[in-house]
Structure formats: structure tokens, C-alpha cells
Design an enzyme around this catalytic site. Structure first.
Site, mmCIF file in Angstrom:
data_model
loop_
_atom_site.group_PDB
_atom_site.id
_atom_site.type_symbol
_atom_site.label_atom_id
_atom_site.label_comp_id
_atom_site.label_asym_id
_atom_site.label_seq_id
_atom_site.Cartn_x
_atom_site.Cartn_y
_atom_site.Cartn_z
ATOM 1 N N GLY A 240 -78.768 40.391 -57.371
ATOM 2 C CA GLY A 240 -78.306 41.621 -57.231
ATOM 3 C C GLY A 240 -77.941 42.206 -55.685
ATOM 4 O O GLY A 240 -77.261 41.208 -55.048
ATOM 5 N N GLY A 243 -78.174 39.440 -52.718
ATOM 6 C CA GLY A 243 -77.234 38.280 -52.519
ATOM 7 C C GLY A 243 -77.289 37.325 -53.706
ATOM 8 O O GLY A 243 -77.496 37.597 -55.060
ATOM 9 N N GLY A 269 -72.133 40.935 -61.957
ATOM 10 C CA GLY A 269 -72.469 39.385 -62.117
ATOM 11 C C GLY A 269 -71.245 38.799 -62.585
ATOM 12 O O GLY A 269 -70.926 37.527 -62.041
ATOM 13 N N ASP A 270 -70.306 39.421 -63.615
ATOM 14 C CA ASP A 270 -69.377 38.921 -64.168
ATOM 15 C C ASP A 270 -68.258 38.556 -62.749
ATOM 16 O O ASP A 270 -67.781 37.377 -62.748
ATOM 17 C CB ASP A 270 -68.611 39.621 -65.157
ATOM 18 C CG ASP A 270 -69.703 40.046 -66.287
ATOM 19 O OD1 ASP A 270 -70.597 39.149 -66.400
ATOM 20 O OD2 ASP A 270 -69.331 41.052 -66.882
#
Length: 324
Positions: A240, A243, A269-270
Site C-alpha cells: 500500500g 511501498g 495493485g494491478d
């Protein structure tokens, strides 16, 4: 070329509020948008925005509204005919970037539809550098479906098979790690803890609470080393706003993003995974791949909905990489 696979695509509706969400109350929305969603679609969208060759493979019924939204994006896709329509996900975001998600499960595919999807992945994998298996599985699909796909691709193409990346969670991730030795996995901190059965707090006995980004990175690296290279080729662990950590057979690397005004964490995240793949496909070393991952994840978090960050959206501030 990079092929992405989205077994359980979703029509993502994002609602932006001008005040914090108040459960049980009636609130007016500031804006709304609709995107063709699903982890594999999100990854392909970011790759295409950066000028990379990407092909999204997904199941799609004739007349599904999802197809209209996807077509409007002009994203290269290979669709596999199915009977059921895509699910819908609703995301509610407030001015502080706090995100609430409501995800529907999706339709249960038939055995023939599942076989057709696997065959489509095997065929499109020819000549690809990476195949990315991303997101949840539809109801009724075996937990080891991703493992089956990896095995089928490698059996068909042998030494010429592409590298296999997996971004999944829970039993699907556990099965693929146990059976298929993917070349890359991209868990977040919670998914890594679930996969290994060890919380990040327990992984770092020197601290009482992992509030410091460096402590969290060290703990994530410890758990990653338990998987790399014995179970997976590499692990990109996203943390998140604190890092990410990249664990390879040659070492572990950590970095944190520059200050970012978060508008929506959906798809961050993708985008991080896409940033890694972009750099790796261009021959970058592990540290540079991690920096690219973090830049793309931060850019996605700064954009509304599931908008794909373009090169001009990436933060330009220096990102220091620590070798753990």
C-alpha cells in the site's frame, strides 16, 4: 507481447462522495464512472497506455453490457463465449481516498466454458513474454484452475513457454504456489500472510508493532525468501502506501512511493504489477523494475475509479531502493 487472463471480469461502477460515507444515511454523489474491470483487464489497460503490446483474454457473453464498455476502450481482447453475464462491482470513494468496495461473486461457468477459456489462453500464449493470471475465480471453478492453466501452457510450448505471473489470493494463490511454480506472484501484505500462515508481526521478532515502513519491508522480505526460489521464481509484495518489496533468487529490494494524494486505491495493485512487467520486458534490473512498479501504483492511486495511469501521470520524484 503480454497476455492477461481475467477469469471473473466485472463491470466496475465507482461512486465519488464529497463527504465521508455515512452507513444508513442518504447521501448525494459528487460523480460516478463505469469501467470494464477485473485485474487482468486493469493490467492490460496500463500496459496498452504505455505503448506495450497487450492482449486481454476473458469470458464474455453476447450482449453483455460489459462488452460495450470494453469495446469503447479499444483494448485488444480475445473473448471466449459464455452464457452468463459479468458481475458488477461497486466502489465508493470519499474525499480522503477511503474506499469501500462491494464485489458480487459472478456467474458459475460450465465445464465446457472453462475448458474453452483454458484453451484460449494456451493458444494466445504462443510467442508471448508473459502470461498474467489475475483476479478471483468465478463460483464453482476449482481452486487449482490457475495451476492447471500454467501446466497446460508449459506442456504446449515447452522451452518457448512464456513466463507466468499470478495475482490472486486465498486458495487460488495457495494452489498455484503449491503445484505450478509461477515465475512471479504479486501478493499484498495480507495475502502474503495468509499464504505463508505467518503474520508480518510474527515475521519480525525485533519489533512489537510494524508501524515503520522499513520494519514492514524487512518482515515481508523474510516471508518472501521462504517462497523464492523454492516455490516461485520471484515475489512482488505490495504494501500500500508503505511501498513494495521485490524478492528474487539474487536478493530482496524495498522502496516507498513519493507523497501521493490518494483518490482511489482500486486497481493500484494491478498497476503496480503492470509497471513491473513493463520494466522487466524492457530489460530493466530488479531495482528498476521495483521503481517502475511503485511509480505506476502511486499514479493509479492518484486517479479516480479504475483509470489506467499513462506515462504522463507517473510521479517523477526520486525513489530510493534499499537492498535488504
Amino acid at each position: 507481447m503480454i497476455v492477461t487472463v481475467t477469469a471473473n471480469p466485472s463491470l466496475d461502477r465507482t461512486i465519488v462522495l464529497d463527504a465521508p460515507l455515512q452507513p444508513g444515511a442518504v447521501q448525494a454523489a459528487a460523480s460516478t464512472r463505469e469501467d470494464a474491470g477485473g485485474k487482468g483487464i486493469n493490467v492490460a489497460r496500463v500496459l496498452a497506455a504505455a505503448g506495450a503490446s497487450a492482449l486481454a483474454v476473458l469470458p464474455l457473453a453476447e450482449g453483455d453490457p460489459y462488452g460495450t464498455v470494453l469495446t469503447a476502450e479499444r483494448l485488444a481482447a480475445r473473448t471466449v463465449p459464455v452464457a452468463g453475464h459479468c458481475r458488477a462491482n461497486v466502489t465508493i470513494t470519499d474525499p480522503a481516498g477511503v474506499t469501500t468496495k462491494l464485489n458480487l461473486p459472478g456467474e458459475m461457468p460450465s465445464a465446457d466454458e472453462l475448458t474453452a477459456l483454458q484453451n484460449a489462453v494456451v493458444e494466445t500464449a504462443e510467442g508471448a513474454r508473459w502470461v498474467v493470471l489475475a483476479g478471483s475465480l468465478p463460483p464453482g471453478v476449482p481452486d487449482d484452475f490457475y495451476a492447471q492453466v500454467i501446466t497446460a501452457v508449459r506442456e504446449r510450448w515447452g522451452a518457448a513457454a512464456p513466463r507466468m505471473a499470478v495475482d490472486a489470493s486465498g486458495p487460488a494463490l495457495a494452489a498455484v504456489v503449491a503445484r505450478a511454480h509461477p515465475d512471479l506472484i504479486k501478493p499484498n501484505d495480507d495475502e502474503l500472510a495468509e499464504l505463508t500462515g505467518v503474520s508480518l508481526d510474527a515475521a519480525d521478532a525485533d519489533v512489537d508493532a510494524l508501524t515503520d515502513a522499513n520494519d514492514l519491508a524487512q518482515a515481508a522480505a523474510r516471508l518472501g525468501r521462504a517462497l523464492v526460489p523454492a516455490k516461485v521464481g520471484a515475489a512482488l509484495i505490495t504494501l500500500g502506501g508503505r511501498g513494495a518489496v521485490l524478492v528474487t533468487p539474487d536478493g530482496a529490494y524495498a522502496a516507498v512511493p513519493p507523497p501521493t494524494r490518494v483518490r482511489s486505491t482500486v486497481g493500484a495493485g494491478d498497476s503496480s504489477l503492470a509497471g513491473y512487467l513493463l520494466a522487466e520486458s524492457r530489460g530493466a534490473d530488479p531495482a528498476a523494475c521495483l521503481v517502475s512498479s511503485i511509480r505506476h501504483g502511486a499514479a493509479a492511486a492518484s486517479l479516480p475509479g479504475t483509470m489506467a495511469p499513462r506515462p504522463g501521470d507517473l510521479p517523477t520524484a526520486d525513489i530510493a531502493v534499499a537492498h535488504l
